[in-house]
Write an enzyme that holds these catalytic residues in place. Sequence first.
Site: not given
Ligand code: CP3
Length: 348
Positions: A28, A32, A41, A78, A154
């Site tokens: 990640r 944010r 974003r 994602d 999910y």
């Molecule tokens: O690592 C990176 O920088 C690459 C991008 C990436 C994102 N999500 C961007 C993201 C990767 C590899 C993921 C993987 C992901 N997504 C996982 C597995 C890894 C982990 O963190 O456990 C999971 C379970 C998700 C599902 C997911 N996506 C959730 C539960 C959420 C909401 C929670 C949150 O952190 O907001 C997301 C959203 C998400 N995915 C964001 C980002 C940058 C935030 C969204 C935003 O900008 O509002």
Amino acid sequence: MVDKATKRRFLLPFAGHSLTPPPIWLMRQAGRYLPEYRAVRAKAGGFLDLCYAPELAAEVTLQPIRRYGFDAAILFSDILVVPHALGQQVEFVEGEGPRLEPVREEEDLRRLNGAATRSTFRIVCETVARLRQDLPDATALIGFCGAPWTVATYMVAGRGTPDQADARLWAYRDPQGFSKLIDLLVEASIDYLSMQVDAGADALQIFDTWAGSLPPAQFDQWVVEPTARIVKSVRARHRDVPIIGFPRGAGQKMHGYAMLTKVQGLGCDTGMQPGHMADLARAQGVVVQGNVDPLLLVAGGSELERQVAAILSGLKGVPHVFNLGHGIVPETPPDNVARLVELVRRGP
Ligand code: CP3
């Protein structure tokens, strides 16, 4: 890969070299906590809109590379793009997280219309191709997908859950029906990952965030076996691409996971001691990746220095990629990330 490996430090541990300092990237790393991410974003509108806008997705992927010079970039997307591509309704609700139209039983799988799956994957692969052009030659590009089990949790609950109860219950009550969902995800993930490699990804990571919620027999059935199928098929098409598995919370089951899935890299969560990571690397012949606590990166200070030094010295001489034990959280001060990179590159 040998050619690419000489240009891209990140790939060297996968060719059997233990580097001092180890290559570093952070799960990640785009997100944010960075003001420049929040600006893009805001311009993109919804989160999924950002994932499907190759120019903007490439831009946010590059932001942490420009700031910190990580050895690898990870495609900005994602894990829930796969269910969306399979025809499930997926939304990201501001301040709440993902919301999906739940798939609760075999009958519901009929609602998934895969007509646009490939064309959706192609949009994401445009980001990959753009990135391979725009990234410095020395920076590796990591593609990824969620593991079938984690993505299924999910899809079944329709949201993130603390205990993955809905998917676990379906899997206990009707393993045959649940296996149809897992098979669908295995096939889509093989396609998706192969397309990312074709588009220019140097390595792949399979995120299994909720692997830890399953007892041993179900772990073998829903985590190990589907991941093994993905690794086998992707590597049949792309012989040299390193694949990193991240079965978070797997604990003692990491050895079996490595042996049976045949991943080349193992993402280790914060619970694992460096000595145990070194044992895993030696016993299984894999690269280990990890594992600073993301909350320690928020706190910073001398405990961060101590933990980084313990990881570096515990893994000296072992093929290791430095990372966190899970993703960066939004509260992380960007200066602490710069400090972490400095500590790793300076050595223990
Ligand atoms: O690592 C990176 O920088 C690459 C991008 C990436 C994102 N999500 C961007 C993201 C990767 C590899 C993921 C993987 C992901 N997504 C996982 C597995 C890894 C982990 O963190 O456990 C999971 C379970 C998700 C599902 C997911 N996506 C959730 C539960 C959420 C909401 C929670 C949150 O952190 O907001 C997301 C959203 C998400 N995915 C964001 C980002 C940058 C935030 C969204 C935003 O900008 O509002």
